[in-house]
Each structure stands twice: as C-alpha cells, then as structure tokens.
Design an enzyme around this catalytic site. Structure first.
Site, PDB file in Angstrom:
ATOM      1  N   ASP A   1      35.366  29.670  34.606  1.00  0.00           N
ATOM      2  CA  ASP A   1      36.476  29.988  35.503  1.00  0.00           C
ATOM      3  C   ASP A   1      37.686  29.174  35.032  1.00  0.00           C
ATOM      4  O   ASP A   1      37.535  28.006  34.652  1.00  0.00           O
ATOM      5  CB  ASP A   1      36.136  29.626  36.944  1.00  0.00           C
ATOM      6  CG  ASP A   1      35.060  30.527  37.542  1.00  0.00           C
ATOM      7  OD1 ASP A   1      34.995  31.704  37.146  1.00  0.00           O
ATOM      8  OD2 ASP A   1      34.301  30.050  38.398  1.00  0.00           O
TER       9      ASP A   1
ATOM     10  N   ASP B   1      35.999  37.997  38.145  1.00  0.00           N
ATOM     11  CA  ASP B   1      36.103  37.851  39.603  1.00  0.00           C
ATOM     12  C   ASP B   1      37.194  38.760  40.167  1.00  0.00           C
ATOM     13  O   ASP B   1      37.020  39.371  41.227  1.00  0.00           O
ATOM     14  CB  ASP B   1      36.402  36.400  39.980  1.00  0.00           C
ATOM     15  CG  ASP B   1      35.289  35.441  39.566  1.00  0.00           C
ATOM     16  OD1 ASP B   1      34.121  35.873  39.529  1.00  0.00           O
ATOM     17  OD2 ASP B   1      35.596  34.272  39.286  1.00  0.00           O
TER      18      ASP B   1
END
Length: 195
Positions: free
Chosen positions: A140, A154
C-alpha cells in the site's frame, strides 16, 4: 424448406431470443487486465522508489506517497489471518470470473472487470510477496488524510462496489434485462446506448 409462406427457417427465429446481446467477455477481460497491470506497475514502482516511514507529498498534504506492507485487510484488520484473506481472494476471483461468463451488459462487464482486477491485484501480493507464498503482505502506498493507506487494487474494489450498487439499484441484470423485462425486448435509446 419454408417455415411459412415467403420465410425461411432462419427467419422464423427472429423473435425476442434472436436479439440476445453478445457476451461482454472481451470488455470484461480488457478492463481487468488493464487495471491489473496498472496496479502491479505502480506497486513495483513504489517498492523500488519509496522508503518506509518517509512519506512524500504528491498533491500537497491531501495525497501522499507512503509505503507500507499490509498483512491484513482494510484498516489493517486481521493481520494474523493473511492465509484466510488469500483463500478468500482466490474464491472471490473465481466467483467473479464465473459470473462474468454470463454478462451481456457493458456496465456489468466494466464493474466485474474492475472488481476482479482489484481482488487479483492484492491476491498477487499475498501469493508472491514477502514474507512468503500465500502469506505475502500487500503493498500500500497512497495516503489521504485520516484514511488508511491504500493502493490501485483497493481503489478498483471500491469503484466496482459503487458500480454494482448503481446497476443493482437500477434493476439491470447481468444479461441486460431491466426490472424483470425480457432481455430481447427493445429498450429505450438511453438504455440501449449503455450496452
């Protein structure tokens, strides 16, 4: 041989079922592959460029680049159950692909393509990244104020969820039927353009 005076047998099959829309498999696959490639390229770039604990401003303080490795799900929940999220992602990917075989509506093709790109993007991380196969941590690197750090996969999952809610709310089925009407019945021009 004639089915009726002046009509061939092939003409006899011009009822509602002859106007079935084509399966949108190519559109689904193109969207899925395109977004999956973007997800993986951005993750490779983030791993090669960003340093953990050293965020960089991209759009001021509104959007920063800040790399972390997430073993869990959203909001870093379930960090001890990486194997479970991997299994769930495999099942979800297979399920979405199975449903996509029946899609005859462009909106659903795009929504499911975006969804499978998001699920499989994070699945690849869980399968192939450190600390090991099936328990890898998701990369991330995008950070908004007061929001968990996320990635392109995401974003895909969230966009797909919104599209699926909209399509369901409008009563559009995977086959392109609207509010229970037959998929072969003519729709108005606005609805037809979306297919």
């Amino acid at each position: 041989m004639q089915a009726a005076r002046g009509a061939s047998l092939s003409d006899a099959h011009t009822g509602p079922e002859s106007h079935v829309r084509p399966v949108r498999w190519a559109e689904f696959a193109a969207v899925a592959v395109f977004l999956l490639v973007i997800d993986q390229i951005t993750k490779l770039w983030a791993v090669a460029t960003l340093v953990p604990g050293q965020p960089q401003e991209l759009i001021g303080s509104v959007l920063q680049l800040n790399i972390i490795r997430n073993p869990g799900a959203a909001f870093s929940t379930g960090t001890g159950f990486t194997w479970f999220f991997t299994t769930l992602s495999i099942v979800a990917t297979i399920g979405v692909i199975w449903f996509a075989r029946r899609v005859r509506h462009r909106g659903w093709a795009f929504a499911l393509g975006i969804l499978v790109a998001g699920i499989s993007g994070n699945l690849i991380d869980r399968l192939l990244r450190e600390p090991g196969f099936y328990v890898g941590h998701v990369v991330d690197f995008l950070q908004l104020p007061n929001w968990p750090i996320f990635n392109v996969a995401d974003m895909c999952i969230n966009v797909a969820a919104v599209l699926i809610v909209i399509l369901s709310f409008r009563g559009i089925g995977l086959d392109g039927s609207v509010d229970g009407r037959s998929k072969g019945k003519p729709q108005n021009n606005a609805e037809g353009e979306a297919r």
